[in-house]
Design a protein around this motif. Structure first.
Motif, PDB file in Angstrom:
ATOM      1  N   TRP A  51       9.411  -5.636 128.206  1.00 49.16           N
ATOM      2  CA  TRP A  51       8.683  -6.908 127.741  1.00 49.16           C
ATOM      3  C   TRP A  51       7.560  -6.797 127.111  1.00 49.16           C
ATOM      4  N   THR A  52       6.846  -5.923 127.445  1.00 48.61           N
ATOM      5  CA  THR A  52       5.549  -5.285 126.522  1.00 48.61           C
ATOM      6  C   THR A  52       5.532  -4.365 125.608  1.00 48.61           C
ATOM      7  N   GLU A  53       6.522  -3.323 125.870  1.00 49.02           N
ATOM      8  CA  GLU A  53       6.651  -2.261 125.101  1.00 49.02           C
ATOM      9  C   GLU A  53       7.521  -2.546 123.849  1.00 49.02           C
ATOM     10  N   ARG A  54       8.457  -3.314 124.234  1.00 47.43           N
ATOM     11  CA  ARG A  54       9.650  -3.726 122.988  1.00 47.43           C
ATOM     12  C   ARG A  54      10.458  -2.467 122.902  1.00 47.43           C
ATOM     13  N   ARG A  55      10.754  -1.485 123.943  1.00 40.87           N
ATOM     14  CA  ARG A  55      11.473  -0.308 123.754  1.00 40.87           C
ATOM     15  C   ARG A  55      12.399  -0.165 125.203  1.00 40.87           C
ATOM     16  N   PRO A  56      13.331   0.497 125.213  1.00 39.46           N
ATOM     17  CA  PRO A  56      13.954   0.426 126.611  1.00 39.46           C
ATOM     18  C   PRO A  56      13.611   1.264 127.392  1.00 39.46           C
ATOM     19  N   HIS A  57      13.687   0.887 128.846  1.00 37.37           N
ATOM     20  CA  HIS A  57      13.241   1.513 130.061  1.00 37.37           C
ATOM     21  C   HIS A  57      14.442   1.506 130.953  1.00 37.37           C
ATOM     22  N   LEU A  58      14.396   2.678 131.693  1.00 35.18           N
ATOM     23  CA  LEU A  58      15.683   2.972 132.750  1.00 35.18           C
ATOM     24  C   LEU A  58      15.597   1.942 133.804  1.00 35.18           C
ATOM     25  N   ALA A  59      16.736   1.241 133.930  1.00 36.02           N
ATOM     26  CA  ALA A  59      17.200   0.451 134.993  1.00 36.02           C
ATOM     27  C   ALA A  59      18.340   0.925 135.635  1.00 36.02           C
TER      28      ALA A  59
ATOM     29  N   ALA B 210      19.099 -13.384 145.083  1.00 39.09           N
ATOM     30  CA  ALA B 210      20.492 -12.912 145.835  1.00 39.09           C
ATOM     31  C   ALA B 210      20.691 -11.558 145.716  1.00 39.09           C
ATOM     32  N   GLY B 211      20.182 -10.778 145.013  1.00 42.93           N
ATOM     33  CA  GLY B 211      20.658  -9.448 144.646  1.00 42.93           C
ATOM     34  C   GLY B 211      20.267  -8.806 143.211  1.00 42.93           C
ATOM     35  N   PRO B 212      20.492  -7.525 142.910  1.00 46.86           N
ATOM     36  CA  PRO B 212      20.316  -6.968 141.792  1.00 46.86           C
ATOM     37  C   PRO B 212      21.082  -7.578 140.619  1.00 46.86           C
ATOM     38  N   ASP B 213      22.281  -8.135 140.830  1.00 48.09           N
ATOM     39  CA  ASP B 213      23.253  -8.834 139.753  1.00 48.09           C
ATOM     40  C   ASP B 213      22.493 -10.052 139.535  1.00 48.09           C
ATOM     41  N   THR B 214      21.997 -10.694 140.589  1.00 49.52           N
ATOM     42  CA  THR B 214      21.397 -12.087 140.027  1.00 49.52           C
ATOM     43  C   THR B 214      20.152 -11.761 139.370  1.00 49.52           C
ATOM     44  N   ALA B 215      19.225 -10.661 139.668  1.00 48.48           N
ATOM     45  CA  ALA B 215      18.163 -10.450 138.820  1.00 48.48           C
ATOM     46  C   ALA B 215      18.541 -10.008 137.500  1.00 48.48           C
ATOM     47  N   GLU B 216      19.495  -9.242 137.484  1.00 45.67           N
ATOM     48  CA  GLU B 216      19.975  -8.781 135.885  1.00 45.67           C
ATOM     49  C   GLU B 216      20.662  -9.947 135.240  1.00 45.67           C
ATOM     50  N   MET B 217      21.191 -10.999 135.858  1.00 43.33           N
ATOM     51  CA  MET B 217      21.631 -11.941 135.021  1.00 43.33           C
ATOM     52  C   MET B 217      20.397 -12.834 134.510  1.00 43.33           C
ATOM     53  N   ILE B 218      19.361 -12.827 135.337  1.00 47.08           N
ATOM     54  CA  ILE B 218      18.205 -13.930 134.797  1.00 47.08           C
ATOM     55  C   ILE B 218      17.375 -13.082 133.988  1.00 47.08           C
TER      56      ILE B 218
ATOM     57  N   ARG C  66      29.312  -2.997 142.333  1.00 39.15           N
ATOM     58  CA  ARG C  66      29.651  -3.475 141.005  1.00 39.15           C
ATOM     59  C   ARG C  66      28.352  -3.114 140.024  1.00 39.15           C
ATOM     60  N   ARG C  67      27.363  -2.714 140.635  1.00 41.42           N
ATOM     61  CA  ARG C  67      26.239  -2.715 139.609  1.00 41.42           C
ATOM     62  C   ARG C  67      26.284  -1.466 138.865  1.00 41.42           C
TER      63      ARG C  67
END
Length: 267
Positions: A189-197, A87-95, A179-180
Motif C-alpha cells: 500500500w505504501t511502497e507500491r511494490r510487491p511483498h510476500l504473502a 472469516a479467514g485468509p481467503d476472506t482477507a485476500e478477497m477484501i 485452498r490458500r
C-alpha cells in the motif's frame, strides 16, 4: 427410471453465485471500514468497531450481524464477551483484491505524533497474517535477487528457496487440503511494490515473531524490527535496514488501508 420435474422451483431455478449480495455487504462505508480494520488479523469487540467507525454501538451491532450472516466475519464468545474477526485468509485476500480497485483517499498529517505513526506503519506493519511495508518489500526483493523466488510463472519458491526456508526451520510444504495460495504477493500500500504473502509469507512472519526478530506494538498494526531482526536479515539476506525515523515521512492513506493483491514480478 425417475424423471426430472418439468415444472416448479427446482426446474425453473439455476443456482449461481449471488455477487450482488456480497457486494451489498461492502457497499456501506461503515461495514467496509470495519472489514478494512480487521485486516490486522485480530479479534475486535463491537464497542471497538463502533468507536472506529464513529457510529453508535446499536448501529454497529446491526452492521456486524449482517457481516456475520453474509459469511465475511466470524463471531467468538468468551464468557459474556463477544469478539469478531474476518472469516479467514481467503476472506482477507478477497477484501484486499477488491480494495486494489478502489480509489485512494489521502488523509492529512495533523501532528508530529501522526507523522511518526505513519512512518512506523510505512516501515513495517501487519497485513492480516503477513508482513507489509518497507521491510516486507526489501525481504521480497532480496529473496528474488538471491534466486529464492522465481517469477517466470508468477511468484514461486525455487529449490534454493525451499532449502532456505528449511534451514530457517519454516515448513515449505502447502497445508493439506488448504485452498490458500502457497506463495503469492500483495502490492504494498505504501511502497507500491510487491511483498510476500500467502501461506509462505504468513509462515515467515510467524517465525520472525517467534524468534524475536519482529515485535508487535500494542494492538496497532505497527511492527517493530528488533536489533536481532536486523542482524538476522543482514546475515541471511544481506539486508541493512534503517529505523523508520531515518526515512522521509510517507504520504500514506489511513491506517486501516490493506495491501493490494498482485501476481506481478518484483523488479
Amino acid at each position: 427410471m425417475s424423471q426430472l420435474p418439468s415444472s416448479g422451483p427446482a426446474a425453473d431455478s439455476v443456482i449461481g453465485p449471488d455477487l450482488a449480495s456480497l457486494a451489498g455487504l461492502l457497499a456501506d462505508r461503515t461495514r467496509a471500514t470495519m472489514c478494512l480494520a480487521m485486516l490486522d488479523g485480530r479479534a475486535w469487540t463491537p464497542t471497538e468497531l463502533a468507536r472506529l467507525a464513529g457510529v453508535a454501538p446499536s448501529t454497529a451491532t446491526g452492521h456486524l450481524h449482517q457481516l456475520v450472516a453474509g459469511g465475511l466475519l466470524t463471531e467468538e464468545r468468551r464468557g459474556r464477551h463477544r469478539y469478531l474477526r474476518l472469516a479467514g485468509p481467503d476472506t482477507a485476500e478477497m477484501i484486499e483484491s477488491l480494495a486494489s480497485h478502489a480509489p485512494l483517499r489521502a488523509t492529512p498529517v495533523r501532528s508530529l505524533a501522526d507523522a511518526h505513526r505513519r512512518r512506523a506503519l510505512a516501515h513495517a506493519r501487519t497485513c492480516y497474517d503477513h508482513l507489509a511495508g518497507t521491510v516486507a518489500v526489501a525481504i521480497t526483493e532480496a529473496m528474488t535477487q538471491r534466486a529464492l523466488l522465481d517469477w517466470d510463472f508468477g511468484p514461486s519458491l525455487t529449490e534454493a528457496g525451499r532449502a532456505w526456508l528449511r534451514e530457517l526451520g519454516v515448513d515449505d510444504h502447502p497445508a493439506h487440503g488448504s485452498r490458500r495460495a502457497h506463495v503469492r504477493t500483495c502490492l504494498d500500500w505504501t511502497e507500491r511494490r510487491p511483498h510476500l504473502a500467502g501461506a509462505v509469507g504468513a509462515a515467515l512472519f510467524r517465525h520472525a515473531l517467534d524468534h524475536g526478530w519482529l515485535t508487535r506494538k500494542g494492538t496497532t498494526r505497527v511492527i517493530t524490527l528488533t536489533e536481532s531482526g536486523r542482524s538476522a536479515l543482514r546475515e541471511r539476506l544481506g539486508l541493512t535496514l534503517q529505523p523508520p525515523d531515518a526515512r522521509p515521512a510517507s504520504v500514506s492513506p489511513e491506517e486501516s488501508a490493506p495491501c493490494r493483491g498482485t501476481g506481478g514480478a518484483a523488479r
